[in-house]
Design a protein around this motif. Structure first.
Motif, PDB file in Angstrom:
ATOM      1  N   SER A 192      32.390  31.749  47.050  1.00  0.00           N
ATOM      2  CA  SER A 192      31.432  32.171  48.065  1.00  0.00           C
ATOM      3  C   SER A 192      31.605  33.654  48.365  1.00  0.00           C
ATOM      4  O   SER A 192      31.095  34.160  49.350  1.00  0.00           O
ATOM      5  N   CYS A 193      32.308  34.349  47.482  1.00  0.00           N
ATOM      6  CA  CYS A 193      32.599  35.765  47.703  1.00  0.00           C
ATOM      7  C   CYS A 193      32.103  36.613  46.530  1.00  0.00           C
ATOM      8  O   CYS A 193      31.014  37.153  46.571  1.00  0.00           O
ATOM      9  N   GLY A 194      32.942  36.778  45.509  1.00  0.00           N
ATOM     10  CA  GLY A 194      32.592  37.599  44.355  1.00  0.00           C
ATOM     11  C   GLY A 194      32.851  39.079  44.529  1.00  0.00           C
ATOM     12  O   GLY A 194      32.495  39.890  43.679  1.00  0.00           O
ATOM     13  N   ALA A 195      33.506  39.462  45.634  1.00  0.00           N
ATOM     14  CA  ALA A 195      33.742  40.879  45.910  1.00  0.00           C
ATOM     15  C   ALA A 195      34.554  41.550  44.809  1.00  0.00           C
ATOM     16  O   ALA A 195      34.242  42.669  44.390  1.00  0.00           O
ATOM     17  N   CYS A 196      35.589  40.878  44.326  1.00  0.00           N
ATOM     18  CA  CYS A 196      36.457  41.503  43.322  1.00  0.00           C
ATOM     19  C   CYS A 196      35.722  41.795  42.020  1.00  0.00           C
ATOM     20  O   CYS A 196      36.127  42.662  41.256  1.00  0.00           O
ATOM     21  N   CYS A 197      34.639  41.095  41.770  1.00  0.00           N
ATOM     22  CA  CYS A 197      33.865  41.265  40.535  1.00  0.00           C
ATOM     23  C   CYS A 197      32.662  42.175  40.729  1.00  0.00           C
ATOM     24  O   CYS A 197      31.858  42.336  39.808  1.00  0.00           O
ATOM     25  N   SER A 198      32.537  42.744  41.923  1.00  0.00           N
ATOM     26  CA  SER A 198      31.318  43.506  42.176  1.00  0.00           C
ATOM     27  C   SER A 198      31.513  44.718  43.076  1.00  0.00           C
ATOM     28  O   SER A 198      30.617  45.096  43.802  1.00  0.00           O
ATOM     29  N   TYR A 199      32.680  45.333  42.984  1.00  0.00           N
ATOM     30  CA  TYR A 199      32.870  46.513  43.827  1.00  0.00           C
ATOM     31  C   TYR A 199      33.206  47.778  43.044  1.00  0.00           C
ATOM     32  O   TYR A 199      33.145  48.872  43.579  1.00  0.00           O
ATOM     33  N   SER A 200      33.562  47.669  41.760  1.00  0.00           N
ATOM     34  CA  SER A 200      33.912  48.865  41.001  1.00  0.00           C
ATOM     35  C   SER A 200      33.752  48.633  39.505  1.00  0.00           C
ATOM     36  O   SER A 200      34.344  47.701  38.956  1.00  0.00           O
ATOM     37  N   ALA A 201      33.006  49.495  38.868  1.00  0.00           N
ATOM     38  CA  ALA A 201      32.850  49.407  37.407  1.00  0.00           C
ATOM     39  C   ALA A 201      34.130  49.807  36.693  1.00  0.00           C
ATOM     40  O   ALA A 201      34.293  49.557  35.507  1.00  0.00           O
ATOM     41  N   GLU A 202      35.060  50.418  37.407  1.00  0.00           N
ATOM     42  CA  GLU A 202      36.328  50.857  36.822  1.00  0.00           C
ATOM     43  C   GLU A 202      37.412  49.786  36.871  1.00  0.00           C
ATOM     44  O   GLU A 202      38.454  49.923  36.266  1.00  0.00           O
ATOM     45  N   TRP A 203      37.170  48.709  37.623  1.00  0.00           N
ATOM     46  CA  TRP A 203      38.226  47.735  37.838  1.00  0.00           C
ATOM     47  C   TRP A 203      38.424  46.727  36.709  1.00  0.00           C
ATOM     48  O   TRP A 203      39.556  46.488  36.317  1.00  0.00           O
ATOM     49  N   PRO A 204      37.400  46.117  36.191  1.00  0.00           N
ATOM     50  CA  PRO A 204      37.690  45.053  35.206  1.00  0.00           C
ATOM     51  C   PRO A 204      38.057  45.627  33.834  1.00  0.00           C
ATOM     52  O   PRO A 204      37.302  45.557  32.882  1.00  0.00           O
ATOM     53  N   ALA A 235      30.816  48.948  26.125  1.00  0.00           N
ATOM     54  CA  ALA A 235      30.554  49.586  24.832  1.00  0.00           C
ATOM     55  C   ALA A 235      31.796  50.277  24.267  1.00  0.00           C
ATOM     56  O   ALA A 235      32.004  50.279  23.053  1.00  0.00           O
ATOM     57  N   ASP A 236      32.641  50.818  25.142  1.00  0.00           N
ATOM     58  CA  ASP A 236      33.849  51.498  24.655  1.00  0.00           C
ATOM     59  C   ASP A 236      35.029  50.529  24.489  1.00  0.00           C
ATOM     60  O   ASP A 236      36.148  50.950  24.198  1.00  0.00           O
ATOM     61  N   LEU A 237      34.779  49.236  24.683  1.00  0.00           N
ATOM     62  CA  LEU A 237      35.761  48.155  24.505  1.00  0.00           C
ATOM     63  C   LEU A 237      36.946  48.229  25.480  1.00  0.00           C
ATOM     64  O   LEU A 237      37.960  47.579  25.270  1.00  0.00           O
ATOM     65  N   SER A 238      36.814  48.991  26.556  1.00  0.00           N
ATOM     66  CA  SER A 238      37.921  49.174  27.500  1.00  0.00           C
ATOM     67  C   SER A 238      38.028  48.066  28.537  1.00  0.00           C
ATOM     68  O   SER A 238      39.056  47.923  29.188  1.00  0.00           O
ATOM     69  N   GLY A 239      36.960  47.327  28.708  1.00  0.00           N
ATOM     70  CA  GLY A 239      36.961  46.284  29.731  1.00  0.00           C
ATOM     71  C   GLY A 239      35.644  45.545  29.749  1.00  0.00           C
ATOM     72  O   GLY A 239      34.881  45.576  28.782  1.00  0.00           O
ATOM     73  N   MET A 240      35.392  44.903  30.852  1.00  0.00           N
ATOM     74  CA  MET A 240      34.158  44.144  31.002  1.00  0.00           C
ATOM     75  C   MET A 240      32.981  45.092  31.231  1.00  0.00           C
ATOM     76  O   MET A 240      33.124  46.132  31.863  1.00  0.00           O
ATOM     77  N   ARG A 241      31.823  44.726  30.679  1.00  0.00           N
ATOM     78  CA  ARG A 241      30.607  45.505  30.913  1.00  0.00           C
ATOM     79  C   ARG A 241      30.163  45.249  32.345  1.00  0.00           C
ATOM     80  O   ARG A 241      30.241  44.127  32.843  1.00  0.00           O
ATOM     81  N   CYS A 242      29.732  46.292  32.996  1.00  0.00           N
ATOM     82  CA  CYS A 242      29.246  46.169  34.366  1.00  0.00           C
ATOM     83  C   CYS A 242      27.797  46.620  34.449  1.00  0.00           C
ATOM     84  O   CYS A 242      27.369  47.508  33.722  1.00  0.00           O
TER      85      CYS A 242
END
Length: 111
Positions: free
Chosen positions: A22-34, A54-61
């Motif tokens: 019921s949150c999702g904050a951790c997945c939606s506050y910074s493109a640099e985090w995942p 695209a640069d394979l560094s993490g999850m696409r945001c």
């Protein structure tokens, strides 16, 4: 009679319980985090390519929101790749420092 969970939540020193779905904050506050860090190649190969940056560094945001997050943040959310999510996502636990940081960034309660 008051339910035990209600009594427990009113006690001083008891940490609040946050429901990730019921949150999702951790997945939606910074493109640099995942970002990927400790995953091995086999783990990364399990993540569908459409969710990887695209640069394979993490999850696409999409903006600051992880593209694997479905639902409405703050209401009802789910990770569409929960079973294969990266280690950084597995490490974030409800109520930990990262969780509270994300909740504060989105203006959600941390108490």
């Amino acid at each position: 009679m008051v339910a035990a969970t209600t009594l427990a939540s009113c006690q001083v020193g008891i940490a609040p319980v946050f429901d990730c779905q019921s949150c999702g904050a951790c997945c939606s506050y910074s493109a640099e985090w995942p970002r990927f860090s400790t995953e091995d190649d086999a783990q990364l190969d399990r993540i569908p390519e459409k969710y990887v940056a695209a640069d394979l560094s993490g999850m696409r945001c999409d903006g600051v929101r992880c593209s694997a997050l479905s639902g409405e943040v703050g209401k009802s959310t789910a990770c569409t790749i929960y079973e294969m999510r990266p280690d950084v996502c597995r490490a974030c636990m409800p109520g930990d420092d990262e969780c509270l940081m994300a909740r504060r960034a989105l203006g959600f309660s941390t108490v």
